[in-house]
Design an enzyme around this catalytic site. Sequence first.
Site, PDB file in Angstrom:
ATOM      1  CE  LYS A  51      -0.684   1.958 -12.453  1.00 30.85           C
ATOM      2  NZ  LYS A  51      -0.516   0.883 -12.488  1.00 30.85           N
TER       3      LYS A  51
ATOM      4  CE  LYS B   7       1.384   3.129  -4.712  1.00 36.04           C
ATOM      5  NZ  LYS B   7       0.628   1.487  -5.785  1.00 36.04           N
TER       6      LYS B   7
ATOM      7  CE  LYS C 139      12.499   2.967 -10.626  1.00 36.68           C
ATOM      8  NZ  LYS C 139      12.425   2.435 -11.902  1.00 36.68           N
TER       9      LYS C 139
HETATM   10  P1  AMP Z   1       2.669  -3.476  -7.939  1.00 33.80           P
HETATM   11  O1  AMP Z   1       4.232  -3.729  -7.334  1.00 33.80           O
HETATM   12  O2  AMP Z   1       1.752  -2.553  -7.715  1.00 33.80           O
HETATM   13  O3  AMP Z   1       2.129  -5.066  -7.988  1.00 33.80           O
HETATM   14  O4  AMP Z   1       2.744  -4.221  -6.135  1.00 33.80           O
HETATM   15  C1  AMP Z   1       2.483  -5.376  -5.367  1.00 33.80           C
HETATM   16  C2  AMP Z   1       2.456  -5.703  -3.808  1.00 33.80           C
HETATM   17  O5  AMP Z   1       2.906  -4.218  -3.264  1.00 33.80           O
HETATM   18  C3  AMP Z   1       1.011  -5.027  -3.691  1.00 33.80           C
HETATM   19  O6  AMP Z   1       0.070  -6.023  -3.349  1.00 33.80           O
HETATM   20  C4  AMP Z   1       0.525  -3.913  -3.676  1.00 33.80           C
HETATM   21  O7  AMP Z   1      -0.245  -3.438  -3.092  1.00 33.80           O
HETATM   22  C5  AMP Z   1       1.750  -3.680  -2.603  1.00 33.80           C
HETATM   23  N1  AMP Z   1       2.628  -1.905  -2.395  1.00 33.80           N
HETATM   24  C6  AMP Z   1       2.632  -1.819  -3.088  1.00 33.80           C
HETATM   25  N2  AMP Z   1       3.194  -0.450  -3.213  1.00 33.80           N
HETATM   26  C7  AMP Z   1       3.063  -0.764  -1.927  1.00 33.80           C
HETATM   27  C8  AMP Z   1       3.674   0.366  -0.739  1.00 33.80           C
HETATM   28  N3  AMP Z   1       4.277   1.633  -0.605  1.00 33.80           N
HETATM   29  N4  AMP Z   1       3.541   0.234   1.341  1.00 33.80           N
HETATM   30  C9  AMP Z   1       2.795  -0.783   0.885  1.00 33.80           C
HETATM   31  N5  AMP Z   1       2.662  -2.115   0.306  1.00 33.80           N
HETATM   32  C10 AMP Z   1       2.538  -1.931  -1.593  1.00 33.80           C
END
Ligand code: AMP
Length: 327
Positions: A111, A192, A195
């Site tokens: 980031k 991965k 968004k």
């Molecule tokens: P965040 O939106 O970054 O707060 O992520 C929220 C949760 O979703 C966290 O536990 C991440 O590890 C999981 N997560 C985010 N993107 C992915 C993805 N592409 N595949 C699986 N888990 C994800």
Amino acid sequence: MKRVLSGIKPSGELNIGGYGGALSQFVRMQEEYECFLFIPDLHAVTVPQDPKELLRRSMDIAAYYIAAGVDPDKAVIFFQSHVPAHAELGWMMETQSHFGELGRMTQFKEKSEGRDSVSAALFTYPSLMAADILLYQATHVPVGDDQKQHLELTRDLAVRFNSRFGETFTVPEPIIQGIGSRIMGLDDPSKKMSKSNPNRNSYILLQDSPDDIRKKLARAVTDSEMTVRYDWDRKPEVSNLIEIYAVFSGESIEAIERRYERQGYGVFKKELAEAVVGKLVPIQERYKEIVDSEELVRILKNGARKAAEAAEQTLVRAKRAMGFVTF
Ligand code: AMP
Ligand code: TRP
């Protein structure tokens, strides 16, 4: 008592990666664990956020928790910023975090790369995340694969604090489920699903219309082999789609492989789209009912009160252990 703490940041619209890695696990785990499910809004502002967008997305994520099946009578749902103990223990955890270990976090490196101004908070992000978890004496933390390193650091900090100041924190276990913990981009299975990808076709949002979902999946990259087989080394594109299918249908990888073995990608992708649409449409309907409701406000106020009570107990213990004057 087994206790869960986890959350999804309101830093972007929720995509099916967050659903697979986190939200679908929350729904399952509330039956067996005492769950504290929060919206880490303090973490979202470690990178610049438009205030109006942040406000809307924060309520959106809360509404999606409930729409997806988190039951406010079973789980405590709240905003991080409503429980001041997070920021307080976050500061205390910063004092126990080493500059070098924070600098080694891959999320920080990714980031901060190529930006001229990076906030100090982006650097200390994992110390606050450790505080989130340790405050509730969580035994288990369901997250996607990308959070593994942060969880390791949380465990290190808990052990370090306990050995310096006496037993204070439970050392938590990450729960990273095999299927769905790493959903990759529909355009490129080496990245991965996120968004922040400028290509809209690379991700599916929880709020995407059925037509958009169908179009995006029809365009998803595959290979020229035409057999539906789960093999991440040789067939990452198709393996990713099989995983998405498994998350949304609840079926095993083997059952999906068997059914589509001889069908080619066309039928497979169409039926995959119907599995995703079939699951998301009812969630979207429930989301619309709840997002602007008094009920949601009541749930979140109630959640903040319960969370603050639980957090306060740990905060006082940690303060005493460190030698702060407490009355
Ligand atoms: P965040 O939106 O970054 O707060 O992520 C929220 C949760 O979703 C966290 O536990 C991440 O590890 C999981 N997560 C985010 N993107 C992915 C993805 N592409 N595949 C699986 N888990 C994800
Ligand atoms: N860092 C997590 C993410 O990006 C969000 C988060 C903040 C979190 N605090 C947490 C997740 C505590 C689990 C537990 O997804």
